[in-house]
Design a protein around this motif. Structure first.
Motif, PDB file in Angstrom:
ATOM      1  N   MET A 180      92.961  29.684  79.619  1.00 27.63           N
ATOM      2  CA  MET A 180      92.553  29.142  78.328  1.00 27.63           C
ATOM      3  C   MET A 180      91.047  29.299  78.134  1.00 27.63           C
ATOM      4  O   MET A 180      90.580  29.611  77.035  1.00 27.63           O
ATOM      5  CB  MET A 180      92.942  27.678  78.233  1.00 27.63           C
ATOM      6  CG  MET A 180      92.598  27.058  76.947  1.00 27.63           C
ATOM      7  SD  MET A 180      94.058  26.353  76.268  1.00 27.63           S
ATOM      8  CE  MET A 180      93.378  25.655  74.820  1.00 27.63           C
ATOM      9  N   ALA A 181      90.277  29.089  79.191  1.00 26.24           N
ATOM     10  CA  ALA A 181      88.831  29.247  79.105  1.00 26.24           C
ATOM     11  C   ALA A 181      88.456  30.692  78.793  1.00 26.24           C
ATOM     12  O   ALA A 181      87.548  30.944  77.992  1.00 26.24           O
ATOM     13  CB  ALA A 181      88.175  28.799  80.404  1.00 26.24           C
ATOM     14  N   ILE A 182      89.145  31.635  79.399  1.00 25.58           N
ATOM     15  CA  ILE A 182      88.877  33.048  79.116  1.00 25.58           C
ATOM     16  C   ILE A 182      89.187  33.363  77.651  1.00 25.58           C
ATOM     17  O   ILE A 182      88.413  34.052  76.981  1.00 25.58           O
ATOM     18  CB  ILE A 182      89.678  33.958  80.074  1.00 25.58           C
ATOM     19  CG1 ILE A 182      89.117  33.844  81.486  1.00 25.58           C
ATOM     20  CG2 ILE A 182      89.663  35.405  79.605  1.00 25.58           C
ATOM     21  CD1 ILE A 182      89.964  34.495  82.551  1.00 25.58           C
ATOM     22  N   ALA A 183      90.306  32.841  77.145  1.00 22.27           N
ATOM     23  CA  ALA A 183      90.670  33.079  75.745  1.00 22.27           C
ATOM     24  C   ALA A 183      89.621  32.486  74.805  1.00 22.27           C
ATOM     25  O   ALA A 183      89.230  33.125  73.820  1.00 22.27           O
ATOM     26  CB  ALA A 183      92.039  32.489  75.446  1.00 22.27           C
ATOM     27  N   GLN A 184      89.136  31.291  75.107  1.00 23.56           N
ATOM     28  CA  GLN A 184      88.120  30.675  74.252  1.00 23.56           C
ATOM     29  C   GLN A 184      86.788  31.411  74.358  1.00 23.56           C
ATOM     30  O   GLN A 184      86.062  31.535  73.366  1.00 23.56           O
ATOM     31  CB  GLN A 184      87.961  29.205  74.612  1.00 23.56           C
ATOM     32  CG  GLN A 184      89.161  28.401  74.209  1.00 23.56           C
ATOM     33  CD  GLN A 184      89.168  27.017  74.788  1.00 23.56           C
ATOM     34  OE1 GLN A 184      88.412  26.705  75.708  1.00 23.56           O
ATOM     35  NE2 GLN A 184      90.025  26.168  74.258  1.00 23.56           N
ATOM     36  N   PHE A 185      86.463  31.891  75.543  1.00 24.68           N
ATOM     37  CA  PHE A 185      85.241  32.674  75.706  1.00 24.68           C
ATOM     38  C   PHE A 185      85.307  33.955  74.881  1.00 24.68           C
ATOM     39  O   PHE A 185      84.338  34.316  74.205  1.00 24.68           O
ATOM     40  CB  PHE A 185      85.015  32.991  77.184  1.00 24.68           C
ATOM     41  CG  PHE A 185      83.766  33.764  77.437  1.00 24.68           C
ATOM     42  CD1 PHE A 185      82.546  33.108  77.527  1.00 24.68           C
ATOM     43  CD2 PHE A 185      83.790  35.140  77.567  1.00 24.68           C
ATOM     44  CE1 PHE A 185      81.378  33.815  77.746  1.00 24.68           C
ATOM     45  CE2 PHE A 185      82.631  35.858  77.791  1.00 24.68           C
ATOM     46  CZ  PHE A 185      81.421  35.193  77.876  1.00 24.68           C
TER      47      PHE A 185
END
Length: 121
Positions: free
Chosen positions: A17-22
């Motif tokens: 999820m963090a990668i997607a938001q980044f």
């Protein structure tokens, strides 16, 4: 509990999820007008990796940020907030999932109006 929760969160989807938001933040930073939202999405990605022990605080946006907040809420924010609320409600069905559901509720609060919120430990 905070450390165990963060480790479990990281393993079971927090990093993806963090990668997607980044990546979403990077896309918003391509345009000049989207840079404030992109920077907030970078903060959200940082929060998503280790959410336990952090809180969402309201910050008063001014000028252009207030307008961008409204545009964000109309086009992206309400849909994403509903998804986060739904996922949080699913986690809260079981007693073990309640702490994880509360983290999703924190993220829903942030993602609805990102320029009016900040994270603190």
């Amino acid at each position: 509990m905070k450390t165990i929760g963060n480790i479990l969160w990281f393993i079971f989807g927090g990093v993806e999820m963090a990668i997607a938001q980044f990546l979403a933040g990077a896309l918003f930073c391509i345009t000049i007008i989207g840079i404030p939202i992109g920077l907030q999405l970078f903060k959200m990605a940082k929060f998503t990796i280790w959410p336990f022990g952090k809180t969402v605080n309201k910050v008063k946006p001014s000028g252009l940020k207030a307008v961008l907040n409204i545009i964000w809420a109309i086009f992206f924010g309400w849909e994403m907030a509903l998804i986060y609320l739904f996922i949080g409600a699913i986690y809260c069905i079981t007693i073990i999932g309640i702490p994880f559901g509360r983290q999703w509720f924190k993220m829903a609060h942030f993602i609805l109006l990102p320029l009016g919120n900040d994270f603190t430990k």
